[in-house]
Every structure is written in C-alpha cells, then in structure tokens.
Design a protein around this motif. Structure first.
Motif, PDB file in Angstrom:
ATOM      1  N   TYR A  81       0.774  -1.096   0.026  1.00  0.00           N
ATOM      2  CA  TYR A  81       0.072  -0.059  -0.069  1.00  0.00           C
ATOM      3  C   TYR A  81       0.856   1.302  -0.227  1.00  0.00           C
ATOM      4  O   TYR A  81       0.573   2.270  -0.836  1.00  0.00           O
ATOM      5  N   LYS A  82       1.900   1.117   0.996  1.00  0.00           N
ATOM      6  CA  LYS A  82       2.718   2.300   1.053  1.00  0.00           C
ATOM      7  C   LYS A  82       3.509   2.756  -0.482  1.00  0.00           C
ATOM      8  O   LYS A  82       3.681   3.756  -0.684  1.00  0.00           O
ATOM      9  N   ASN A  83       3.901   1.668  -1.046  1.00  0.00           N
ATOM     10  CA  ASN A  83       4.616   1.685  -2.161  1.00  0.00           C
ATOM     11  C   ASN A  83       3.926   2.179  -3.360  1.00  0.00           C
ATOM     12  O   ASN A  83       4.140   2.966  -4.182  1.00  0.00           O
ATOM     13  N   VAL A  84       2.889   1.605  -3.511  1.00  0.00           N
ATOM     14  CA  VAL A  84       1.627   1.906  -4.599  1.00  0.00           C
ATOM     15  C   VAL A  84       1.304   3.328  -4.486  1.00  0.00           C
ATOM     16  O   VAL A  84       1.412   3.965  -5.520  1.00  0.00           O
ATOM     17  N   THR A  85       0.888   3.594  -3.235  1.00  0.00           N
ATOM     18  CA  THR A  85       0.295   5.000  -2.990  1.00  0.00           C
ATOM     19  C   THR A  85       1.656   5.983  -3.239  1.00  0.00           C
ATOM     20  O   THR A  85       1.281   7.290  -3.771  1.00  0.00           O
ATOM     21  N   ALA A  86       2.712   5.614  -2.966  1.00  0.00           N
ATOM     22  CA  ALA A  86       3.953   6.733  -3.147  1.00  0.00           C
ATOM     23  C   ALA A  86       4.155   6.835  -4.451  1.00  0.00           C
ATOM     24  O   ALA A  86       4.645   7.969  -4.995  1.00  0.00           O
ATOM     25  N   ALA A  87       3.863   5.763  -5.485  1.00  0.00           N
ATOM     26  CA  ALA A  87       3.928   6.072  -6.890  1.00  0.00           C
ATOM     27  C   ALA A  87       2.529   6.401  -7.648  1.00  0.00           C
ATOM     28  O   ALA A  87       2.567   6.463  -8.800  1.00  0.00           O
ATOM     29  N   ASP A  88       1.634   7.066  -6.646  1.00  0.00           N
ATOM     30  CA  ASP A  88       0.476   7.814  -7.039  1.00  0.00           C
ATOM     31  C   ASP A  88      -0.342   6.449  -7.840  1.00  0.00           C
ATOM     32  O   ASP A  88      -1.209   6.915  -8.621  1.00  0.00           O
ATOM     33  N   GLY A  89      -0.425   5.597  -7.148  1.00  0.00           N
ATOM     34  CA  GLY A  89      -1.339   4.408  -7.681  1.00  0.00           C
ATOM     35  C   GLY A  89      -2.149   3.832  -6.577  1.00  0.00           C
ATOM     36  O   GLY A  89      -2.508   4.654  -5.598  1.00  0.00           O
ATOM     37  N   TRP A  90      -2.873   2.973  -6.777  1.00  0.00           N
ATOM     38  CA  TRP A  90      -3.799   2.478  -5.944  1.00  0.00           C
ATOM     39  C   TRP A  90      -3.757   1.047  -5.754  1.00  0.00           C
ATOM     40  O   TRP A  90      -3.242   0.350  -6.795  1.00  0.00           O
ATOM     41  N   ILE A  91      -4.229   0.463  -4.578  1.00  0.00           N
ATOM     42  CA  ILE A  91      -4.259  -1.122  -4.214  1.00  0.00           C
ATOM     43  C   ILE A  91      -5.436  -1.457  -3.487  1.00  0.00           C
ATOM     44  O   ILE A  91      -5.850  -0.695  -2.900  1.00  0.00           O
ATOM     45  N   ARG A  92      -6.462  -2.543  -4.346  1.00  0.00           N
ATOM     46  CA  ARG A  92      -7.516  -2.885  -3.521  1.00  0.00           C
ATOM     47  C   ARG A  92      -7.393  -4.528  -3.288  1.00  0.00           C
ATOM     48  O   ARG A  92      -6.594  -5.007  -3.819  1.00  0.00           O
ATOM     49  N   LEU A  93      -8.157  -4.808  -2.171  1.00  0.00           N
ATOM     50  CA  LEU A  93      -8.358  -6.458  -1.854  1.00  0.00           C
ATOM     51  C   LEU A  93      -9.684  -6.843  -2.432  1.00  0.00           C
ATOM     52  O   LEU A  93     -10.716  -6.241  -2.202  1.00  0.00           O
ATOM     53  N   ALA A  94      -9.808  -8.014  -3.024  1.00  0.00           N
ATOM     54  CA  ALA A  94     -10.904  -8.463  -3.491  1.00  0.00           C
ATOM     55  C   ALA A  94     -11.198  -9.811  -2.752  1.00  0.00           C
ATOM     56  O   ALA A  94     -10.443 -10.629  -2.710  1.00  0.00           O
ATOM     57  N   ALA A  95     -12.591 -10.140  -2.476  1.00  0.00           N
ATOM     58  CA  ALA A  95     -13.207 -11.370  -2.071  1.00  0.00           C
ATOM     59  C   ALA A  95     -12.224 -12.125  -1.081  1.00  0.00           C
ATOM     60  O   ALA A  95     -11.897 -13.269  -1.198  1.00  0.00           O
ATOM     61  N   PRO A  96     -11.930 -11.251   0.036  1.00  0.00           N
ATOM     62  CA  PRO A  96     -11.247 -11.990   0.843  1.00  0.00           C
ATOM     63  C   PRO A  96     -12.172 -13.293   1.694  1.00  0.00           C
ATOM     64  O   PRO A  96     -13.261 -12.821   1.893  1.00  0.00           O
TER      65      PRO A  96
END
Length: 125
Positions: A81-96
């Motif tokens: 999450y920290k790495n992706v948001t630092a690169a101006d992206g996003w991460i999501r979790l699906a169907a846990p």
C-alpha cells in the motif's frame, strides 16, 4: 486477460503452501494468491507485489483462494500500500475469505486498503 505466472513456492502443492499467479485486466495488475500466507510462504506474495513497474500502478489482490493469513501477510499488504500510493497508484483487496477478512478487520487493514466483496467490483473504475 493475459497471464504472467509467478514462480510457485516449493510448498505450493503441500498443505500450508502458497502459489501466486498474476494477470492483467484493463491495465490493472491482478495478483491471485492461493493457499496460506504466513512467515514461511509470504515471499511469493511479496515478490509479486515488488515487481510492479507501472508509473501509476493499479493493483488488485484477489484473496478468494487464501485460506489463512497471519501478520506476515498483513505487513506485506501494508508495505505494498505504501509503495503503490507513493507512486500515485492504488491497491485494492478482493473477495477475502471469512478467516482472512476477520484478520483484516481485527488489525483495521480494511480501513487502509479498500476491500471489495468480489473481483469484478474491485476491478470497476
């Protein structure tokens, strides 16, 4: 969807093992771990998340086939999450799965990383 298989863990075919594959859908990298995410197996997930190369990465981790996750998995998701948001992206979790969702909720990761009930909702704009 084009598939990019990631290397399988030595324990992937054994109880308590993990395998990870990745696919892409409309420029979104989808990571599909299968099995248990713990101290012994989490390197597979970490490797898949560390190979993100897009300038503004968009990532969905499909947790529908994860039967167990401990703090090692939580730490990897928070680092991603920290790495992706630092690169101006996003991460999501699906169907846990129910046991994984319980862990995510106990440590409040679901407040940090958006969780969706299924993969199609996580992939929606």
């Amino acid at each position: 969807m084009a598939e990019e298989p990631a290397p399988d863990s030595e324990r992937a075919g054994q109880p308590g093992g993990l395998s990870v594959t990745t696919t892409a859908a409309d420029g979104i990298r989808v990571i599909h771990p299968t099995g248990e995410i713990d101290h012994h197996t989490c390197g597979q997930l970490q490797q898949a998340l560390n190979t993100l190369t897009a300038d503004r990465p968009r990532v969905v981790v499909d947790l529908s086939r994860v039967t167990f996750m401990d703090s090692s998995g939580i730490n990897i998701l928070i680092a991603a999450y920290k790495n992706v948001t630092a690169a101006d992206g996003w991460i999501r979790l699906a169907a846990p799965t129910a046991p994984v969702l319980r862990v995510l909720q106990l440590v409040r990761v679901d407040d940090l990383i958006h969780c969706y009930p299924d993969l199609s909702q996580a992939l929606a704009p």
